[in-house]
Design an enzyme around this catalytic site. Structure first.
Site, PDB file in Angstrom:
ATOM      1  CG  ASN A 151      34.374 -43.386   3.108  1.00  0.00           C
ATOM      2  OD1 ASN A 151      34.546 -44.311   2.147  1.00  0.00           O
ATOM      3  ND2 ASN A 151      34.669 -42.063   2.669  1.00  0.00           N
ATOM      4  N   GLY A 180      38.123 -34.649   5.849  1.00  0.00           N
ATOM      5  CA  GLY A 180      39.055 -34.722   7.088  1.00  0.00           C
ATOM      6  C   GLY A 180      40.676 -35.317   6.377  1.00  0.00           C
ATOM      7  CB  VAL A 181      43.116 -37.660   8.006  1.00  0.00           C
ATOM      8  CG1 VAL A 181      42.213 -39.157   8.236  1.00  0.00           C
ATOM      9  CG2 VAL A 181      44.482 -37.752   7.506  1.00  0.00           C
ATOM     10  CG  ASP A 182      39.427 -40.569   3.016  1.00  0.00           C
ATOM     11  OD1 ASP A 182      38.196 -41.062   2.591  1.00  0.00           O
ATOM     12  OD2 ASP A 182      40.469 -40.937   2.131  1.00  0.00           O
ATOM     13  CB  SER A 207      36.966 -43.635  14.795  1.00  0.00           C
ATOM     14  OG  SER A 207      36.622 -44.425  13.822  1.00  0.00           O
TER      15      SER A 207
HETATM   16  N1  APR Z   1      46.803 -34.730   9.249  1.00  0.00           N
HETATM   17  C1  APR Z   1      46.458 -35.360  10.651  1.00  0.00           C
HETATM   18  N2  APR Z   1      45.177 -35.796  11.007  1.00  0.00           N
HETATM   19  C2  APR Z   1      44.286 -35.039  10.480  1.00  0.00           C
HETATM   20  C3  APR Z   1      44.387 -34.253   9.254  1.00  0.00           C
HETATM   21  C4  APR Z   1      45.686 -34.227   8.711  1.00  0.00           C
HETATM   22  N3  APR Z   1      45.848 -33.735   7.649  1.00  0.00           N
HETATM   23  N4  APR Z   1      43.006 -33.790   9.064  1.00  0.00           N
HETATM   24  C5  APR Z   1      42.305 -34.191   9.806  1.00  0.00           C
HETATM   25  N5  APR Z   1      43.111 -35.113  10.730  1.00  0.00           N
HETATM   26  C6  APR Z   1      42.395 -35.604  11.995  1.00  0.00           C
HETATM   27  C7  APR Z   1      41.120 -34.956  12.743  1.00  0.00           C
HETATM   28  O1  APR Z   1      41.472 -33.798  13.199  1.00  0.00           O
HETATM   29  C8  APR Z   1      40.529 -36.069  13.535  1.00  0.00           C
HETATM   30  O2  APR Z   1      41.590 -35.829  14.711  1.00  0.00           O
HETATM   31  O3  APR Z   1      42.230 -36.968  11.983  1.00  0.00           O
HETATM   32  C9  APR Z   1      41.165 -37.466  13.064  1.00  0.00           C
HETATM   33  C10 APR Z   1      40.301 -38.200  12.076  1.00  0.00           C
HETATM   34  O4  APR Z   1      39.226 -37.462  11.618  1.00  0.00           O
HETATM   35  P1  APR Z   1      38.631 -37.831  10.160  1.00  0.00           P
HETATM   36  O5  APR Z   1      39.443 -37.626   9.181  1.00  0.00           O
HETATM   37  O6  APR Z   1      37.236 -37.007  10.227  1.00  0.00           O
HETATM   38  O7  APR Z   1      38.293 -39.432  10.193  1.00  0.00           O
HETATM   39  P2  APR Z   1      37.123 -40.274  11.201  1.00  0.00           P
HETATM   40  O8  APR Z   1      36.797 -39.549  12.178  1.00  0.00           O
HETATM   41  O9  APR Z   1      37.938 -41.681  11.137  1.00  0.00           O
HETATM   42  O10 APR Z   1      35.989 -40.279  10.056  1.00  0.00           O
HETATM   43  C11 APR Z   1      36.392 -40.801   8.747  1.00  0.00           C
HETATM   44  O11 APR Z   1      35.577 -38.937   7.683  1.00  0.00           O
HETATM   45  O12 APR Z   1      36.888 -37.741   6.191  1.00  0.00           O
HETATM   46  C12 APR Z   1      35.941 -38.716   6.011  1.00  0.00           C
HETATM   47  O13 APR Z   1      36.143 -40.310   4.258  1.00  0.00           O
HETATM   48  C13 APR Z   1      36.353 -40.391   5.499  1.00  0.00           C
HETATM   49  O14 APR Z   1      34.065 -40.909   5.500  1.00  0.00           O
HETATM   50  C14 APR Z   1      35.311 -40.998   6.574  1.00  0.00           C
HETATM   51  C15 APR Z   1      35.426 -40.310   7.773  1.00  0.00           C
END
Ligand code: APR
Length: 175
Positions: free
Chosen positions: A29, A37-39, A121
């Site tokens: 973000n 999530g992945v973050d 996203s």
């Molecule tokens: N490895 C690979 N992909 C992953 C993992 C992982 N360990 N964890 C989650 N994902 C996938 C999710 O299933 C999704 O398909 O990553 C993709 C992106 O999802 P998010 O992590 O939610 O990212 P995004 O939709 O871009 O939203 C970003 O979410 O985590 C917060 O800090 C981040 O505020 C920001 C927002």
């Protein structure tokens, strides 16, 4: 899996924090101070060193990319990019494409051979994956056509469902 102009393109299913590539891309973000999530997974697995570097970067505008160390991760770098929030951001297609393109450009700036993207996203930020994958493919094709040092570009999906959506789109475009 696929090859386009001598660049290997792989679709994987699993956890991006496990990948031993030059850089993994974080779907961050604007604060770059972590989240879910992945973050969250990357900061948890990579440790404090990543956050310490992120704090010095002063955030990242949507569609741009920043690079840090990878801490305890098997990767060498983390490229943090910020995708658009589907329901809020205008020009979301432009921002999503820029997130991929700027991450690839940064990998080239650092002369990296391999990179791995999550599906930017399409989680918390609510981008429909069927729309998002076409934008990812556009950015991928344009970057390779314009020239890159990268030898391997990976896309890793967390769920089997997401993997299958990507596979169908990639097969159509790259086979
Ligand atoms: N490895 C690979 N992909 C992953 C993992 C992982 N360990 N964890 C989650 N994902 C996938 C999710 O299933 C999704 O398909 O990553 C993709 C992106 O999802 P998010 O992590 O939610 O990212 P995004 O939709 O871009 O939203 C970003 O979410 O985590 C917060 O800090 C981040 O505020 C920001 C927002």
């Amino acid at each position: 899996m696929y090859n386009y102009k001598n660049v290997d393109i792989n679709l994987l299913q699993g956890d991006i924090t496990k990948l031993e590539v030059d850089a993994i891309v974080n779907a961050a973000n604007n604060t770059l101070l972590g989240g879910g999530g992945v973050d969250g997974a990357i900061h948890r697995a990579g440790g404090r060193e990543i956050l310490e570097q992120c704090k010095k970067l002063g955030g990242c505008p949507t569609g741009e990319a920043r690079i840090t160390v990878a801490g305890d991760l098997p990767a060498r770098y983390v490229i943090h990019t910020v995708g658009p929030k589907y329901k809020i951001d205008k020009n979301k297609e432009v921002f999503l494409k820029s997130a991929y393109t700027n991450s690839l450009n940064l990998a080239d700036d650092y002369k990296l051979d391999s990179i791995a993207f999550p599906s930017i996203s399409t989680g918390v930020y609510g981008y429909p994956i069927m729309e998002a994958v076409d934008i990812a493919l556009q950015a991928l094709g344009e970057k390779i056509d314009s020239g890159t040092n990268l030898k391997k570009i990976n896309f890793i999906l967390f769920s089997e469902e997401d993997f299958n959506v990507y596979k169908e789109a990639f097969d159509k475009k790259l086979l």
